[in-house]
Design an enzyme around this catalytic site. Structure first.
Site: not given
Ligand code: ACO
Length: 326
Positions: A113, A253, A283
């Protein structure tokens, strides 16, 4: 200041829109969860047969037209992507073929990214050293081809698209005031595509195990992204002697609104100065910044003399920030 100017921008975006409601019919998720946790409402998905180079070629043609330049007058073509058309040759060479140009150096930058800002840094170095005069820097991805569509933790995040910027030597008023790029390869396995390269060549087993798709520890990425994006931007602003009040627009980004907001706050930049297209494109990895820059320009949010701060974080881990006087 290093004297460069972005004289044209353009995008290549698939027409197919996939909403959060569409995804909720495929995996166990909801519009509410995706909107609250990420800020994304819909994303563009490339039609079958459309490769990263197709979107990049469209963006390059549009950016050249915007700059009133013939594509064959470019001295260099840099494509930032993680979703290459092929392992070899580079996607940049496929873009040359599709735009119908040749001769100038064409190569890819692999910095996830952060790739567009890495490319801008390279283009600036090539132009200010006198090696090149006009360089197209493109960020393009077809993330939908490397996403596991059964994994709700990743498939809701990404979208496809490309954005291009034509970078030339400056007439004196515009330039890259400061930049700050880095990487920490010790964290490579936190966000990667395990199979398909020399480390784990493709086999029936790798396909069955979904090893050709994005593997990510989302929470770890989140925490590192906030710290790295804000630290790099604050350092670049300090080096540029630019305070938050001097910034016209922050174009970070676009991965997750919560990451973008946390980074903006740590930079001390007011909320209404942040520009986002995340809600409609998701993204798009290396494409998010050039697509956002293009849309901000088109809406009249960027004018000559404005101070634009961009900052990014991605697989590697990599990070990059730039402070531009437009
Ligand atoms: N729909 C519903 N529930 C979901 C989903 C979904 N799509 N995805 C995960 N969950 C659930 C999980 O299973 C978890 O359930 P549990 O509590 O029963 O175990 C709960 O939601 C919370 O999950 P977390 O992973 O803790 O959620 P979080 O608030 O951290 O959000 C996310 C997850 C959106 C992936 C976040 O961590 C994030 O954005 N991280 C950065 C990732 C990213 O942007 N990567 C791209 C490449 S790098 C970059 O571009 C910077």
């Amino acid at each position: 200041m290093r004297g460069i100017k972005i004289v044209g921008t353009g995008v290549g975006l698939p027409s197919q829109i996939v909403t959060n409601f569409d995804l909720a019919r495929r995996v166990d998720t909801s519009d509410e969860w995706i909107t609250d946790r990420t800020g994304i409402r819909e994303r563009r998905i490339a039609e079958p047969g459309v490769a990263t180079s197709d979107l990049c070629a469209e963006a390059v043609r549009a950016a050249c037209a915007d700059a009133s330049l013939a594509p064959d007058s470019l001295d260099g073509l840099i494509v930032a992507t993680s979703t290459t058309d092929t392992l070899f040759p580079s996607t940049a060479c496929w873009v040359q073929r599709k735009v119908g140009i040749k001769g100038m150096p064409a190569f890819d930058v692999s910095a996830g990214c952060s790739g567009f800002l890495y490319g801008l840094e390279l283009a600036t170095a090539l132009i200010t050293s006198g090696t090149m005069r006009r360089v197209a820097v493109v960020g393009g991805e077809v993330m939908s081809r490397v996403v596991n569509w059964d994994d709700r933790g990743t498939c809701v995040l990404f979208g496809d698209g490309a954005g291009a910027a034509i970078v030339t030597a400056s007439d004196g008023s515009s330039g890259l005031l400061a930049s700050n790029c880095g990487a920490d390869g010790s964290l490579a396995p936190i966000l990667y595509q395990p199979a398909g390269g020399s480390q784990m060549p493709a086999t029936h087993e790798t396909v069955d195990a979904h090893a050709h798709t994005v593997h990510m520890e989302g929470n770890t990425v989140f925490k590192h992204a906030v710290v790295a994006m804000s630290t790099a931007a604050v350092q670049a602003m300090r080096d540029a002697e630019v305070g938050p009040e001097d910034v016209t627009l922050m174009v970070p980004h676009q991965a997750n609104m919560r990451i973008m907001e946390a980074a903006r706050e740590r930079c001390g930049i007011e909320r209404d100065k942040m520009y986002s297209v995340l809600h409609k494109y998701g993204n798009m990895s290396a494409a998010t910044i050039p697509v956002a820059l293009h849309e901000a320009r088109t809406e009249g949010r960027i004018k000559d003399g404005d101070i634009i701060v961009s900052t990014a974080f991605g697989t590697g881990f990599t990070w990059a920030a730039s402070v531009l006087r437009w």
